[in-house]
Structures are given as structure tokens and as C-alpha cells.
Design an enzyme around this catalytic site. Sequence first.
Site, PDB file in Angstrom:
ATOM      1  N   LYS A  17      10.154  32.683 -53.387  1.00 42.31           N
ATOM      2  CA  LYS A  17      10.157  33.341 -51.951  1.00 42.31           C
ATOM      3  C   LYS A  17       9.560  32.172 -51.187  1.00 42.31           C
ATOM      4  CE  LYS A  17      10.470  36.602 -48.951  1.00 42.31           C
ATOM      5  NZ  LYS A  17      11.062  35.759 -48.250  1.00 42.31           N
ATOM      6  N   LYS A  58       0.109  30.905 -52.618  1.00 41.06           N
ATOM      7  CA  LYS A  58      -0.059  31.980 -51.520  1.00 41.06           C
ATOM      8  C   LYS A  58       0.510  33.491 -52.062  1.00 41.06           C
ATOM      9  CE  LYS A  58       1.493  30.752 -47.595  1.00 41.06           C
ATOM     10  NZ  LYS A  58       2.539  30.472 -46.215  1.00 41.06           N
ATOM     11  N   LYS A  92      10.464  26.667 -51.150  1.00 41.19           N
ATOM     12  CA  LYS A  92      10.549  26.483 -49.730  1.00 41.19           C
ATOM     13  C   LYS A  92      12.143  25.588 -49.717  1.00 41.19           C
ATOM     14  CE  LYS A  92       7.690  26.445 -46.540  1.00 41.19           C
ATOM     15  NZ  LYS A  92       7.050  27.701 -45.955  1.00 41.19           N
ATOM     16  N   THR A  96       2.793  37.056 -39.327  1.00 44.60           N
ATOM     17  CA  THR A  96       2.136  36.042 -39.359  1.00 44.60           C
ATOM     18  C   THR A  96       1.008  35.665 -38.761  1.00 44.60           C
ATOM     19  OG1 THR A  96       4.084  34.953 -40.549  1.00 44.60           O
ATOM     20  CG2 THR A  96       2.111  33.423 -40.404  1.00 44.60           C
ATOM     21  N   ASN A  99       6.027  30.779 -33.292  1.00 40.76           N
ATOM     22  CA  ASN A  99       5.972  32.311 -33.594  1.00 40.76           C
ATOM     23  C   ASN A  99       4.494  32.571 -34.124  1.00 40.76           C
ATOM     24  OD1 ASN A  99       6.695  35.042 -33.831  1.00 40.76           O
ATOM     25  ND2 ASN A  99       7.003  34.443 -36.134  1.00 40.76           N
ATOM     26  N   SER A 156       7.489  39.947 -45.521  1.00 43.83           N
ATOM     27  CA  SER A 156       8.471  39.617 -45.831  1.00 43.83           C
ATOM     28  C   SER A 156       8.670  40.426 -47.084  1.00 43.83           C
ATOM     29  CB  SER A 156       8.574  38.282 -46.560  1.00 43.83           C
ATOM     30  OG  SER A 156       9.031  37.372 -45.378  1.00 43.83           O
TER      31      SER A 156
END
Length: 415
Positions: A69, A93, A105, A189, A220, A348
Site C-alpha cells: 500500500k 507506517k 510507493k 492526513t 493537501n 485508505s
Amino acid sequence: MAEFSVVEMAMRQIDRGAEALKLSENQIRLLKCSKRILRTTFPVEMDDGTIRLFTGFRCQYSDIRGPTKGGVRYHPNVSEEEVIALAAWMTWKCALVDLPYGGAKGGVICDPLKLSERELEHITRRFTAEIMPILGPDKDIPAPDVFTTSKTMAWMMDTFSMFAGYTEPAVVTGKPEVLGGSKGRKEATGRGVAIITREFYRAQGKKLDGCTVIIQGFGNVGSHAALFLSLMGAKIIAVSDQNTGLIDKNGLNIQELMNCTDRNRCLEPYIGATHTKPDDIFDVKADILIPAALENQIRKDNADSFQVGAIVEGANGPVTPDADEILEQKGIHVIPDILANAGGVIVSHYEWAQALSGLYWEETEVNEKLEKKLVSSFNEVWRRSQNLKIPLRTAAYVVAIARILEVYKYRGIFP
Ligand code: GLU
């Protein structure tokens, strides 16, 4: 000049956690293993008819705890190294906040501010087609990151679905709500950064009310962190984006700033605050600094100059390991990225679960679950840090690493 490559940074952080846990060389080797990276170069026809080549990457650092993820970023500085480091941080994380995921990523080397919407769409669709073999709701699930948005995710989801032959909403998160995006994902976030900051204050018996905040980056994450912190009573006295710094000791009006960036994609046209160079905001004295832009911002060469009480990492990897040591000596707490900005990937996960089940949740349900998870994760890290007398970052790594190694204990090393 960076004192470390980002991968070295991520590995040094693992070493500090490993030291606190007294891990063996074998265990450290397992944690430092980056599983897979796909590199692709592809042509895109630009609006003026020229054909340009773009290069992108997708790193799946670890899938030991579940499907991988992590976001996809569009930026001129994207590199193979950077994507590996960011995928490693995603792994830790997700383990820290106990999501059933590994870490990944992706990124494409490009300057999105100089590309048209049609060009961005073509880059996104072609990149998705190139990484298609390793994508999927039970394999690897992308999300937005630097300079990618819900629109980018909609193109990725559509491209994947066209190849699959059926509509697959669970293949990406951070989608528009009409495609199965979760309520609250966009704000998650920044909301998380604010919640973690509040908890950090609460743990010390202090209140956020009236405390002063500087935020580097008004994308964001930075803009929503500013919004939620100001709603909690904090005063945002300086913000910056790529080209502009804005300072107002009486407190900036965050909603107006957000309206400005919505209209213009930058802070520059904003009137009603002192304009400076972006890095000048680092000279402002404040209670809290939130770097919410890119990695490598607080380094050995500038760490000594900060006049803040605490640093909350909204971005991934903004503080280097050498800077960490300097800040520790100065008594400046650093609330690490893998905790502070985990709100995004937590929601998410909720979005993915909603898409897989076909049952969609109210925004209050999403926000309550997010809050609960972040508060319990913070408490766990805080407890470790107090009990073992280690910095918060090391404590966060201790929790994450222990969880990953526990899985290895049961799964074993194949074959
Ligand atoms: N890009 C975000 C991060 O760095 C979110 C990743 C996700 O939601 O998968 O945490």
C-alpha cells in the site's frame, strides 16, 4: 547538499529501532530487504504533437503483512532511491498503526505544474498500464501522494478496470466519492496530523489553545493540518509553498488561504500577510513546526537554527538522522512521520474495506474510527518512549518492527 541518500536515512532509522530492541543481524537483514521494484520508461504524445519519454517506478518494499500500500507521486525529483525509501516508510507506517498491509510507493519523474490535464491523464493511464501486472486489490493498492489527486486515482482505477474487464474500485484509494472513494479520505492526513499534535500536547498536560504553528507546504496535508489545528484553537502564524512564504503573527485565515490555492494553485496572489521567501518561515519562533512538503528539509546544516518547541512530520522523511540528534540535544521533540501522517493510509484502509464489501460508511463513522486508531497508536508510542527513555521516532520503530518480526516468526522464511 544532502548528507544522506533517503534510503540511507530510512535504514539508519531502522538501525536505531533495532538497537533499542537488541535485534540480531538476521532480523535486521529481514527488515532491510526491499522486495521488488518495477522501472518503466514510456512515450506520451504531448498537446503540441511532440513525443516525450517519461520514467516511473513502483517499489513494493514488503508484503509480509498483506498487500502492499502506498501513494504515487509526480515530481521532477522522483528517483528509484526515493521511491524505495518511501516504500520502506509505508511498510513501517502500516505496521505501526496495525493495518493489514505491507508498504509500496510509486512515482513518475515529471513536473505536473507544467503539464496539461490531458497530458497528465495520458501519463497516468500509460504508467498504470505499465505497472498493471503487479497491481490489484489483493496485490498492491496505490493512493495519492505529492502532486497527485483523486482525479489521478480515477484514471488509474479506470485504466485497471479496462484491462481487467470489470470495474474494480478496490484497486486504488483516494478516489472521488462517486467511484467509491471514502468520505473523509481527502482530509484524513491533515486531520491526523492535528489529532497527533493535540495528543502530544495532552500527554504533556498542555493544551493546543493559543499555541503558535508554522507549516511548510500548503498542499493537501499542510492545508488540512492548518485547518484542523486552527479549529482546535492553535494559531497558524506562517505557511509556505514552493515559491512563497506568508507570515502573520496574529494568525492567518486558513479558509481564505485554501480558497486562494483552490483558485490559483499557489499562495502567491494572497494579500493580507507579509510575503517572504519560502524558507524564511523557518526563522519564525513558534511552538510547533510542521514540515508538510518533501523529505530532507531539516538537516545537519540548518537544524541548529530552529526556534520551535516541537516538530510534527506531516511529510515523509523531512528530518534527517543527523538533524534528529541535534534536535534531541536542543530538547526539540520530533513526532515522526510514520505516526504523524498515518491518518491518510488509515482512511485508505477504510476505503479499501468499503470497496471490497460494497458497504459505504457515513463520514462520522470514518472520522470516529480514525480518531480512535490514531489516539491508541500515539499512546502506544508515547508509552514506549517514556518506558525505554527513547525518542518518539525510535519508539515508533520499536512498535512497528516488533509487529513485522512477529509475522516472520509465524510465517518463517520460505522455502
Ligand atoms: N501517500 C500517503 C502516505 O504517504 C498515503 C498512502 C495511502 O493512502 O496508501 O502515507
